[in-house]
Every structure is written in structure tokens, then in C-alpha cells.
Design a protein around this motif. Structure first.
Motif, PDB file in Angstrom:
ATOM      1  N   GLY A  49      12.060 -65.753  21.178  1.00 50.88           N
ATOM      2  CA  GLY A  49      12.625 -65.580  22.505  1.00 50.88           C
ATOM      3  C   GLY A  49      12.145 -64.326  23.188  1.00 50.88           C
ATOM      4  N   MET A  50      11.613 -63.370  22.399  1.00 53.98           N
ATOM      5  CA  MET A  50      11.077 -62.147  22.989  1.00 53.98           C
ATOM      6  C   MET A  50       9.648 -62.366  23.465  1.00 53.98           C
ATOM      7  SD  MET A  50      13.496 -60.030  22.836  1.00 53.98           S
ATOM      8  CE  MET A  50      12.448 -58.766  23.539  1.00 53.98           C
ATOM      9  N   LEU A  51       9.002 -63.363  22.894  1.00 54.87           N
ATOM     10  CA  LEU A  51       7.588 -63.597  23.175  1.00 54.87           C
ATOM     11  C   LEU A  51       7.326 -63.791  24.666  1.00 54.87           C
ATOM     12  CD1 LEU A  51       5.954 -65.838  20.462  1.00 54.87           C
ATOM     13  CD2 LEU A  51       5.230 -63.630  21.343  1.00 54.87           C
ATOM     14  N   GLU A  52       8.088 -64.683  25.255  1.00 58.50           N
ATOM     15  CA  GLU A  52       7.907 -64.970  26.678  1.00 58.50           C
ATOM     16  C   GLU A  52       7.975 -63.682  27.490  1.00 58.50           C
ATOM     17  OE1 GLU A  52      10.082 -68.414  27.988  1.00 58.50           O
ATOM     18  OE2 GLU A  52      10.545 -67.431  29.885  1.00 58.50           O
ATOM     19  N   TYR A  53       8.955 -62.865  27.188  1.00 63.51           N
ATOM     20  CA  TYR A  53       9.118 -61.591  27.896  1.00 63.51           C
ATOM     21  C   TYR A  53       7.912 -60.692  27.673  1.00 63.51           C
ATOM     22  CZ  TYR A  53      11.377 -57.186  29.280  1.00 63.51           C
ATOM     23  OH  TYR A  53      11.697 -55.991  29.867  1.00 63.51           O
ATOM     24  N   CYS A  54       7.491 -60.560  26.438  1.00 67.19           N
ATOM     25  CA  CYS A  54       6.379 -59.661  26.109  1.00 67.19           C
ATOM     26  C   CYS A  54       5.083 -60.095  26.786  1.00 67.19           C
ATOM     27  CB  CYS A  54       6.178 -59.616  24.587  1.00 67.19           C
ATOM     28  SG  CYS A  54       7.481 -58.696  23.735  1.00 67.19           S
ATOM     29  N   ILE A  55       4.853 -61.388  26.828  1.00 70.39           N
ATOM     30  CA  ILE A  55       3.626 -61.890  27.449  1.00 70.39           C
ATOM     31  C   ILE A  55       3.637 -61.617  28.942  1.00 70.39           C
ATOM     32  CG2 ILE A  55       2.445 -64.022  28.078  1.00 70.39           C
ATOM     33  CD1 ILE A  55       3.172 -64.997  25.213  1.00 70.39           C
ATOM     34  N   MET A  56       4.804 -61.796  29.559  1.00 66.16           N
ATOM     35  CA  MET A  56       4.874 -61.534  30.995  1.00 66.16           C
ATOM     36  C   MET A  56       4.751 -60.038  31.281  1.00 66.16           C
ATOM     37  SD  MET A  56       7.643 -64.418  32.178  1.00 66.16           S
ATOM     38  CE  MET A  56       7.469 -64.110  33.943  1.00 66.16           C
ATOM     39  N   LEU A  57       5.283 -59.209  30.385  1.00 66.14           N
ATOM     40  CA  LEU A  57       5.100 -57.768  30.539  1.00 66.14           C
ATOM     41  C   LEU A  57       3.609 -57.420  30.525  1.00 66.14           C
ATOM     42  CD1 LEU A  57       7.870 -56.102  28.299  1.00 66.14           C
ATOM     43  CD2 LEU A  57       7.675 -56.044  30.795  1.00 66.14           C
ATOM     44  N   LEU A  58       2.893 -58.057  29.607  1.00 65.24           N
ATOM     45  CA  LEU A  58       1.446 -57.839  29.507  1.00 65.24           C
ATOM     46  C   LEU A  58       0.748 -58.219  30.814  1.00 65.24           C
ATOM     47  CD1 LEU A  58      -0.335 -58.977  26.240  1.00 65.24           C
ATOM     48  CD2 LEU A  58      -0.698 -56.922  27.622  1.00 65.24           C
ATOM     49  N   LEU A  59       1.085 -59.391  31.317  1.00 69.98           N
ATOM     50  CA  LEU A  59       0.399 -59.912  32.511  1.00 69.98           C
ATOM     51  C   LEU A  59       0.782 -59.141  33.766  1.00 69.98           C
ATOM     52  CD1 LEU A  59       0.508 -63.741  31.784  1.00 69.98           C
ATOM     53  CD2 LEU A  59      -1.384 -62.131  31.517  1.00 69.98           C
ATOM     54  N   ARG A  60       1.881 -58.384  33.679  1.00 70.25           N
ATOM     55  CA  ARG A  60       2.239 -57.543  34.814  1.00 70.25           C
ATOM     56  C   ARG A  60       1.191 -56.443  34.994  1.00 70.25           C
ATOM     57  NH1 ARG A  60       8.310 -55.874  35.841  1.00 70.25           N
ATOM     58  NH2 ARG A  60       8.299 -55.041  33.739  1.00 70.25           N
ATOM     59  N   GLN A  61       0.571 -56.051  33.880  1.00 73.27           N
ATOM     60  CA  GLN A  61      -0.428 -54.994  33.928  1.00 73.27           C
ATOM     61  C   GLN A  61      -1.755 -55.499  34.474  1.00 73.27           C
ATOM     62  OE1 GLN A  61       0.638 -52.029  33.233  1.00 73.27           O
ATOM     63  NE2 GLN A  61       2.580 -52.642  32.326  1.00 73.27           N
ATOM     64  N   GLN A  62      -2.190 -56.669  33.980  1.00 76.41           N
ATOM     65  CA  GLN A  62      -3.514 -57.175  34.332  1.00 76.41           C
ATOM     66  C   GLN A  62      -3.653 -58.618  33.883  1.00 76.41           C
ATOM     67  OE1 GLN A  62      -6.501 -55.348  31.605  1.00 76.41           O
ATOM     68  NE2 GLN A  62      -4.704 -54.400  30.698  1.00 76.41           N
ATOM     69  N   PRO A  63      -4.532 -59.367  34.551  1.00 79.66           N
ATOM     70  CA  PRO A  63      -4.822 -60.739  34.119  1.00 79.66           C
ATOM     71  C   PRO A  63      -5.431 -60.746  32.727  1.00 79.66           C
ATOM     72  CG  PRO A  63      -5.637 -60.357  36.348  1.00 79.66           C
ATOM     73  CD  PRO A  63      -5.241 -59.018  35.798  1.00 79.66           C
ATOM     74  N   CYS A  64      -5.051 -61.728  31.939  1.00 74.07           N
ATOM     75  CA  CYS A  64      -5.556 -61.826  30.571  1.00 74.07           C
ATOM     76  C   CYS A  64      -5.824 -63.283  30.224  1.00 74.07           C
ATOM     77  CB  CYS A  64      -4.528 -61.287  29.576  1.00 74.07           C
ATOM     78  SG  CYS A  64      -4.229 -59.528  29.649  1.00 74.07           S
ATOM     79  N   TYR A  65      -6.730 -63.502  29.294  1.00 72.90           N
ATOM     80  CA  TYR A  65      -6.889 -64.839  28.727  1.00 72.90           C
ATOM     81  C   TYR A  65      -6.331 -64.787  27.310  1.00 72.90           C
ATOM     82  CZ  TYR A  65     -10.943 -63.675  25.799  1.00 72.90           C
ATOM     83  OH  TYR A  65     -11.762 -63.151  24.845  1.00 72.90           O
ATOM     84  N   ALA A  66      -6.234 -65.953  26.716  1.00 75.15           N
ATOM     85  CA  ALA A  66      -5.467 -66.096  25.476  1.00 75.15           C
ATOM     86  C   ALA A  66      -5.795 -65.042  24.410  1.00 75.15           C
ATOM     87  CB  ALA A  66      -5.651 -67.492  24.901  1.00 75.15           C
TER      88      ALA A  66
END
Lengths: 109, 109
Positions: B13-30
Motif C-alpha cells: 500500500g506504500m508502493l503507490e505513494y512512493c512511486i508517485m513521490l518519485l514521479l513528482r520529481q521527474q518523469p521515469c520509465y520502469a
DNA sequence: GTTTAGTACCTTGCGATACAAGGTATTCAA
DNA sequence: TTGAATACCTTGTATCGCAAGGTACTAAAC
């Protein structure tokens, strides 16, 4: 996308930790736990709690004893076992790790 | 009870949050995401990540654009949409709430 | 004594999701 | 043209939170 579902997902996996944190303080029965978690701003349903307590009991992390109630049927008071204390210490470490992770990601690595 | 399983449960359940936190910084691929999360001490599997990204895309929280790579096939770079930004703000609030809950329970209410 | 309300414990069925394993497609160099 | 590396995706399984429903015990009302 509804926020409730998202929040529910984020709580997933935290419940076990929160319940054991509670039981570190004092023995509780189910309604105690529901009430005290609610006071701490976390909702837990009966249908979630009972199977979880049973599982922790089966894994040897919790024990319980019956206590009479002044009004109503007797209550099952759950207590942390020694194994439970050790498992809780590991959960503490895992929690710290998650804290670090989120902080790193918030900082912008 | 093994520690890995415990840690895995808490990450749920934390994963979704962490991934969106990452994408807030910059676009990323898998693979970016997998690597950066690993740097932040969080493990995520391919079989977990791709369906999750697809779901967030379907829910309108993420968009993506194809970018050529200097070596290998093109990559799908994911970006937060406006809706994604708003959802992330709500997740921030949920995270703060969980922080409060754990702190209260640790204090011993 | 029987009924009713309240309390407490538990189970079943469903949906969501993390993960392991396996599959497809593109690129580039040998 | 073949093989290796990279990248994206799907399927099947297990777990877990939750809604709904069920059982059992106690005490008070009738």
C-alpha cells in the motif's frame, strides 16, 4: 479513483504493527482495540480484526486469557508473547526503514 | 515468521505513494523507478510495477510519452497528470495521518 | 420463565494487490 | 542472421481488508 480506497491501501500492512504497538502497552480485547485505534485516527473493522488476531495467535505472537465482564459475556484479552515482543522489534525496524524511504523520496533524490 | 514477509506486509500500500513521490520529481520509465526505489531502500518487482503503472494511467493519474533510448528499445516515460498531483496531495495527507497514528500508539495513549 | 436488547466472538464471500514466472518485441553488435 | 541485452506486459497464486451475516452469552423487561 476514490481516496478512501487509496487510504485503505496505505493502511494495509500497518494494521498488524499498530495493533501490536497497542498490545505492548496493555492487554486488550477486540472492542478495546477498535476504540483505541479509532482514538489514534485509524479505523479497523471487526471482520478485519478477528482474523488478524487469530493469525497472530496462531503464529505464536499473541496469547490470550478470558476475563469476566461486569456486563455482558466474558472477553478475550490478548497479550504479546515473548516471540511477539521480538517480532514487534523487527516491525519497529521496518517502520524506521519506511520512514527513511519516504523521506528520501520526498527530498528528491 | 520471517522478517522479509513482515517487511513486505508493511510495504503494502506504500508502493503507490512512493512511486508517485518519485514521479513528482521527474518523469521515469520502469527501470528508473525500480532503481531509484532500490536506492531508497524499497524493493519493487517488475510484475508489481507494470500493472500498477497501468492502473494509475487508466485512472488518469499518470500519463506517458515514448522516448528513444541510445541503446535498446524505446522507453515509456511516465509523468504525473494534474489529477495525479491532486491525488498525491491527498496521499500526503494520508501519510501524515498514519505518522500521527503510529506516534500516538508509540507514546502509549 | 420467556422474550428482548446488548455485548462479544467468529466465518464466509468478494475485491484488490504484491509477487513469481513466463512471454513478446525491439535494438544492436558479433 | 543470430544472440544478447533491454523493455514492456500477462497470467496464476496467495494474502489480506472489508461487508455482511451468524452464533453465543448475559441481563433486564415482561
Amino acid at each position: 479513483m476514490n481516496t478512501d480506497n487509496t487510504k485503505s491501501q496505505m493502511r494495509k500492512g500497518m494494521l498488524e504493527y499498530c495493533i501490536m504497538l497497542l498490545l505492548r502497552q496493555q492487554p486488550c480485547y477486540a472492542n478495546d482495540i477498535i476504540q483505541k485505534l479509532q482514538d489514534a485516527e485509524m479505523i479497523v473493522m471487526e471482520g478485519t480484526l478477528y482474523p488478524l488476531l487469530s493469525r497472530l495467535k496462531r503464529d505464536g505472537l499473541l496469547g490470550y486469557e478470558w476475563r469476566e465482564s461486569t456486563q455482558g459475556p466474558p472477553r478475550k484479552y490478548y497479550v504479546l508473547t515473548d516471540d511477539g515482543q521480538q517480532a514487534l522489534a523487527q516491525l519497529d525496524a521496518s517502520w524506521e526503514e519506511i520512514l527513511r524511504t519516504v523521506n528520501i523520496l520526498k527530498m528528491g533524490n
